[in-house]
Design a protein around this motif. Structure first.
Motif, PDB file in Angstrom:
ATOM      1  N   THR A  73       0.825  -1.200   0.000  1.00 36.20           N
ATOM      2  CA  THR A  73       0.000   0.000   0.000  1.00 36.20           C
ATOM      3  C   THR A  73       0.864   1.256   0.000  1.00 36.20           C
ATOM      4  O   THR A  73       2.019   1.219   0.426  1.00 36.20           O
ATOM      5  N   ARG A  74       0.281   2.337  -0.456  1.00 36.73           N
ATOM      6  CA  ARG A  74       0.897   3.653  -0.383  1.00 36.73           C
ATOM      7  C   ARG A  74       0.111   4.527   0.594  1.00 36.73           C
ATOM      8  O   ARG A  74       0.297   5.730   0.646  1.00 36.73           O
ATOM      9  N   TRP A  75      -0.811   3.921   1.323  1.00 39.48           N
ATOM     10  CA  TRP A  75      -1.632   4.601   2.316  1.00 39.48           C
ATOM     11  C   TRP A  75      -2.500   5.693   1.695  1.00 39.48           C
ATOM     12  O   TRP A  75      -2.756   6.720   2.300  1.00 39.48           O
ATOM     13  N   GLN A  76      -2.981   5.437   0.464  1.00 35.88           N
ATOM     14  CA  GLN A  76      -3.883   6.377  -0.193  1.00 35.88           C
ATOM     15  C   GLN A  76      -5.310   6.102   0.276  1.00 35.88           C
ATOM     16  O   GLN A  76      -5.767   4.971   0.267  1.00 35.88           O
ATOM     17  N   ASN A  77      -6.006   7.151   0.667  1.00 39.28           N
ATOM     18  CA  ASN A  77      -7.342   7.049   1.223  1.00 39.28           C
ATOM     19  C   ASN A  77      -8.324   6.522   0.175  1.00 39.28           C
ATOM     20  O   ASN A  77      -8.479   7.106  -0.890  1.00 39.28           O
ATOM     21  N   ALA A  78      -9.002   5.438   0.503  1.00 40.34           N
ATOM     22  CA  ALA A  78      -9.990   4.838  -0.393  1.00 40.34           C
ATOM     23  C   ALA A  78     -11.415   5.220   0.001  1.00 40.34           C
ATOM     24  O   ALA A  78     -12.371   4.641  -0.515  1.00 40.34           O
ATOM     25  N   MET A  79     -11.536   6.166   0.925  1.00 38.69           N
ATOM     26  CA  MET A  79     -12.840   6.633   1.393  1.00 38.69           C
ATOM     27  C   MET A  79     -13.655   5.459   1.936  1.00 38.69           C
ATOM     28  O   MET A  79     -13.104   4.449   2.269  1.00 38.69           O
ATOM     29  N   GLY A  80     -14.932   5.610   2.029  1.00 36.25           N
ATOM     30  CA  GLY A  80     -15.799   4.547   2.521  1.00 36.25           C
ATOM     31  C   GLY A  80     -16.698   5.053   3.626  1.00 36.25           C
ATOM     32  O   GLY A  80     -16.577   6.184   4.090  1.00 36.25           O
ATOM     33  N   ARG A  81     -17.614   4.203   4.053  1.00 36.02           N
ATOM     34  CA  ARG A  81     -18.605   4.583   5.065  1.00 36.02           C
ATOM     35  C   ARG A  81     -18.165   4.260   6.484  1.00 36.02           C
ATOM     36  O   ARG A  81     -18.791   4.679   7.435  1.00 36.02           O
ATOM     37  N   SER A  82     -17.094   3.518   6.650  1.00 37.36           N
ATOM     38  CA  SER A  82     -16.628   3.099   7.972  1.00 37.36           C
ATOM     39  C   SER A  82     -15.946   4.259   8.695  1.00 37.36           C
ATOM     40  O   SER A  82     -15.387   5.157   8.073  1.00 37.36           O
ATOM     41  N   SER A  83     -15.958   4.215  10.013  1.00 42.53           N
ATOM     42  CA  SER A  83     -15.197   5.200  10.786  1.00 42.53           C
ATOM     43  C   SER A  83     -13.704   4.875  10.751  1.00 42.53           C
ATOM     44  O   SER A  83     -12.876   5.715  11.056  1.00 42.53           O
ATOM     45  N   LEU A  84     -13.368   3.671  10.346  1.00 45.54           N
ATOM     46  CA  LEU A  84     -11.981   3.249  10.200  1.00 45.54           C
ATOM     47  C   LEU A  84     -11.488   3.689   8.818  1.00 45.54           C
ATOM     48  O   LEU A  84     -12.164   3.475   7.816  1.00 45.54           O
ATOM     49  N   ALA A  85     -10.322   4.323   8.760  1.00 48.61           N
ATOM     50  CA  ALA A  85      -9.762   4.747   7.472  1.00 48.61           C
ATOM     51  C   ALA A  85      -9.538   3.524   6.594  1.00 48.61           C
ATOM     52  O   ALA A  85      -9.093   2.483   7.059  1.00 48.61           O
ATOM     53  N   ARG A  86      -9.851   3.678   5.312  1.00 48.34           N
ATOM     54  CA  ARG A  86      -9.687   2.580   4.356  1.00 48.34           C
ATOM     55  C   ARG A  86      -8.631   3.001   3.341  1.00 48.34           C
ATOM     56  O   ARG A  86      -8.672   4.105   2.808  1.00 48.34           O
ATOM     57  N   PHE A  87      -7.684   2.088   3.080  1.00 53.29           N
ATOM     58  CA  PHE A  87      -6.567   2.394   2.198  1.00 53.29           C
ATOM     59  C   PHE A  87      -6.545   1.450   1.005  1.00 53.29           C
ATOM     60  O   PHE A  87      -6.779   0.255   1.148  1.00 53.29           O
ATOM     61  N   TYR A  88      -6.221   2.014  -0.176  1.00 49.12           N
ATOM     62  CA  TYR A  88      -6.034   1.184  -1.363  1.00 49.12           C
ATOM     63  C   TYR A  88      -4.807   0.300  -1.168  1.00 49.12           C
ATOM     64  O   TYR A  88      -3.810   0.729  -0.584  1.00 49.12           O
TER      65      TYR A  88
END
Length: 144
Positions: free
Chosen positions: A111-126
């Motif tokens: 991963t490059r820790w790029q934000n994949a957005m989403g509905r969770s309160s937990l950050a989602r990464f590509y």
């Protein structure tokens, strides 16, 4: 089962990882699926070194399985020329496939820790995910 019980008390990754501010590729080896959490074919939670990560696969978009996402399901149905019910059916099949591929396996995440957005309160990464030396996104596509 032991992993599933232990995962209940795992701290979660909440924001972009400050250890990688330049967004360079980072590899997490020996990750395990957090089987207690909801998932779909292309987005799921993994545990690595006692920390929980929510990842979204690069290069693939699995059909939705959550019937409450009506607009997204309608978009996918229109795009593929199928009924909305078939979208959720395919989404459930993709989720089952991913769960079967990852359960009990050692998984590698890049991963490059790029934000994949989403509905969770937990950050989602590509991320790219490999299991048994095979790319999960490629396996999903190859299996429909």
């Amino acid at each position: 089962m032991a992993l599933a019980i232990a995962a209940l008390n795992v701290p979660a990754q909440q924001v972009h990882d400050d250890r990688n501010p330049d967004a360079k590729w980072e590899t997490l080896e020996n990750c395990k699926l957090d089987a207690n959490e909801p998932m779909d074919g292309d987005s799921f939670r993994l545990i690595h070194d006692g920390r929980e990560y929510l990842v979204r696969l690069y290069f693939v978009d699995a059909p939705e399985q959550d019937a409450t996402l009506r607009e997204r399901i309608q978009d996918q149905a229109a795009y593929f020329g199928i009924n909305p019910e078939d979208v959720t059916r395919a989404g459930l099949a993709a989720s089952k496939f991913t769960r079967e591929k990852l359960t009990g396996k050692s998984v590698t995440v890049k991963t490059r820790w790029q934000n994949a957005m989403g509905r969770s309160s937990l950050a989602r990464f590509y991320a790219t995910v490999t299991v048994d030396n095979e790319d999960l996104a490629e396996l999903l596509v190859a299996n429909g």
